[in-house]
Design a protein around this motif. Structure first.
Motif, mmCIF file in Angstrom:
data_model
loop_
_atom_site.group_PDB
_atom_site.id
_atom_site.type_symbol
_atom_site.label_atom_id
_atom_site.label_comp_id
_atom_site.label_asym_id
_atom_site.label_seq_id
_atom_site.Cartn_x
_atom_site.Cartn_y
_atom_site.Cartn_z
ATOM 1 N N GLN A 131 1.722 7.416 0.646
ATOM 2 C CA GLN A 131 3.088 7.477 1.124
ATOM 3 C C GLN A 131 4.022 7.552 -0.077
ATOM 4 O O GLN A 131 3.673 7.126 -1.170
ATOM 5 C CB GLN A 131 3.442 6.227 1.934
ATOM 6 C CG GLN A 131 2.574 6.007 3.159
ATOM 7 C CD GLN A 131 3.040 6.827 4.358
ATOM 8 O OE1 GLN A 131 4.015 7.569 4.260
ATOM 9 N NE2 GLN A 131 2.352 6.706 5.467
ATOM 10 N N VAL A 152 12.313 1.656 0.110
ATOM 11 C CA VAL A 152 11.428 0.500 -0.056
ATOM 12 C C VAL A 152 12.201 -0.793 0.159
ATOM 13 O O VAL A 152 11.738 -1.718 0.833
ATOM 14 C CB VAL A 152 10.777 0.523 -1.464
ATOM 15 C CG1 VAL A 152 10.127 -0.823 -1.782
ATOM 16 C CG2 VAL A 152 9.749 1.630 -1.542
ATOM 17 N N LEU A 165 12.823 -1.279 3.870
ATOM 18 C CA LEU A 165 11.611 -1.696 4.578
ATOM 19 C C LEU A 165 11.318 -3.169 4.352
ATOM 20 O O LEU A 165 11.042 -3.914 5.304
ATOM 21 C CB LEU A 165 10.417 -0.851 4.120
ATOM 22 C CG LEU A 165 10.330 0.569 4.670
ATOM 23 C CD1 LEU A 165 9.281 1.361 3.905
ATOM 24 C CD2 LEU A 165 9.982 0.532 6.150
ATOM 25 N N ALA A 205 2.081 -5.252 8.426
ATOM 26 C CA ALA A 205 2.640 -3.907 8.291
ATOM 27 C C ALA A 205 3.157 -3.666 6.878
ATOM 28 O O ALA A 205 2.926 -2.592 6.293
ATOM 29 C CB ALA A 205 3.770 -3.710 9.304
ATOM 30 N N LEU A 206 3.842 -4.658 6.313
ATOM 31 C CA LEU A 206 4.346 -4.500 4.944
ATOM 32 C C LEU A 206 3.192 -4.352 3.967
ATOM 33 O O LEU A 206 3.246 -3.524 3.042
ATOM 34 C CB LEU A 206 5.219 -5.694 4.561
ATOM 35 C CG LEU A 206 5.834 -5.632 3.157
ATOM 36 C CD1 LEU A 206 6.721 -4.396 3.006
ATOM 37 C CD2 LEU A 206 6.642 -6.893 2.873
ATOM 38 N N LYS A 256 0.263 -3.061 4.558
ATOM 39 C CA LYS A 256 -0.298 -1.717 4.698
ATOM 40 C C LYS A 256 0.586 -0.675 4.027
ATOM 41 O O LYS A 256 0.092 0.251 3.373
ATOM 42 C CB LYS A 256 -0.462 -1.378 6.184
ATOM 43 C CG LYS A 256 -1.587 -2.120 6.881
ATOM 44 C CD LYS A 256 -1.679 -1.700 8.341
ATOM 45 C CE LYS A 256 -2.799 -2.444 9.060
ATOM 46 N NZ LYS A 256 -2.898 -2.062 10.492
ATOM 47 N N ILE A 257 1.896 -0.817 4.199
ATOM 48 C CA ILE A 257 2.816 0.141 3.584
ATOM 49 C C ILE A 257 2.713 0.082 2.068
ATOM 50 O O ILE A 257 2.589 1.107 1.392
ATOM 51 C CB ILE A 257 4.259 -0.131 4.044
ATOM 52 C CG1 ILE A 257 4.417 0.204 5.539
ATOM 53 C CG2 ILE A 257 5.260 0.676 3.227
ATOM 54 C CD1 ILE A 257 5.724 -0.260 6.139
ATOM 55 N N THR A 282 -0.196 1.803 0.365
ATOM 56 C CA THR A 282 -0.214 3.269 0.290
ATOM 57 C C THR A 282 0.686 3.814 -0.818
ATOM 58 O O THR A 282 0.718 5.022 -1.036
ATOM 59 C CB THR A 282 0.252 3.883 1.629
ATOM 60 O OG1 THR A 282 1.647 3.631 1.809
ATOM 61 C CG2 THR A 282 -0.525 3.313 2.797
ATOM 62 N N LEU A 283 1.414 2.947 -1.499
ATOM 63 C CA LEU A 283 2.409 3.417 -2.461
ATOM 64 C C LEU A 283 1.809 3.582 -3.847
ATOM 65 O O LEU A 283 0.876 2.862 -4.231
ATOM 66 C CB LEU A 283 3.572 2.415 -2.538
ATOM 67 C CG LEU A 283 4.333 2.147 -1.237
ATOM 68 C CD1 LEU A 283 5.349 1.027 -1.449
ATOM 69 C CD2 LEU A 283 5.026 3.402 -0.751
ATOM 70 N N GLN A 326 4.920 0.306 -5.767
ATOM 71 C CA GLN A 326 4.411 -0.996 -5.334
ATOM 72 C C GLN A 326 5.153 -2.120 -6.049
ATOM 73 O O GLN A 326 5.513 -3.128 -5.438
ATOM 74 C CB GLN A 326 2.913 -1.103 -5.604
ATOM 75 C CG GLN A 326 2.035 -0.335 -4.645
ATOM 76 C CD GLN A 326 0.559 -0.607 -4.888
ATOM 77 O OE1 GLN A 326 0.201 -1.407 -5.744
ATOM 78 N NE2 GLN A 326 -0.303 0.061 -4.150
#
Length: 229
Positions: free
Chosen positions: A70, A77, A80, A102-103, A105-106, A109-110, A115
């Motif tokens: 992502q 960011v 989010l 959820a955070l 997982k997001i 992907t960074l 990150q």
């Protein structure tokens, strides 16, 4: 537990927990023995996960093959992390845990640079007077909305009178200091806004109102806007 489920739980723990994560902590999170954990780490690595570390030092997930890459701007960011932090404050335990997952997982992907931005976002959420804890039946109301099933409950109105209701739940609204349910009231035969804190004895019924929820909610919101215009 099936091996695939165990590996998925291990990946989730690696995404969510502060890293590096010790083998003992991962074994506790996944409910396996240390020996099984080491085999599962090896299986994830064989499947393409880039996991740094070893026994005695802890493990860090640096590349997750289960999630597509992502890209977000620094401002995205920040939005989010701030939004999901608010959910952790406002939601019931299940919703708060889902926001945390959820955070994780997001962030997983960074790219590494982004990150770091997510982990050190400059905007934080804080409540000097936190909202009262979400009642236990909030999860039931959310499930009823998704499943489009009627709910039976007791409700105390502003005058203190209590009535039994069957309602068709449409949406849970998170206000500054309270929670409200938008619903069709079968007793009053009209749309109503119910304060969640004034409910008790909340239970799912077997009555389904699928697929009417979206149309009912759209009509209710239209009416609210007309009343406020």
């Amino acid at each position: 537990m099936a091996r695939s489920d165990r590996l998925f739980r291990l990946l989730t723990a690696l995404r969510r927990l502060p890293q590096p994560v010790t083998a003992a902590r991962l074994a506790e999170e996944t409910g396996v023995s240390p020996r099984t954990l080491y085999r599962d780490i090896a299986a994830l690595r064989a499947g393409g996960a880039l996991i740094d570390g070893e026994a005695g030092l802890g493990y860090t997930l640096t590349e997750d093959p289960a999630l597509p890459p992502q890209m977000f701007t620094r401002l995205e960011v920040e939005a989010l992390t701030l939004g999901l932090a608010e959910v952790r404050f406002a939601g019931d335990p299940a919703l708060a845990s889902a926001a945390e997952a959820a955070l994780a997982k997001i962030v997983a992907t960074l790219p590494e640079r982004v990150q770091r931005q997510a982990m050190h976002a400059v905007s934080l959420t804080y409540r000097s007077q936190p909202r009262p804890p979400a009642p236990a039946w909030l999860a039931t109301l959310r499930e009823a909305c998704w499943e489009e099933r009627a709910v039976d409950l007791a409700y105390r109105d502003r005058d203190g009178a209590e009535t039994r209701r069957r309602v068709l739940p449409l949406s849970v609204v998170f206000l500054d200091r309270s929670l409200m349910l938008l619903a069709w009231c079968c007793l009053r035969r009209d749309f109503r806004r119910f304060h969640v804190a004034e409910m008790s004895d909340v239970a799912l019924s077997a009555e389904s109102f699928r697929p009417r929820r979206v149309a009912l909610l759209r009509e209710f919101i239209t009416r609210i806007r007309a009343d406020n215009s």
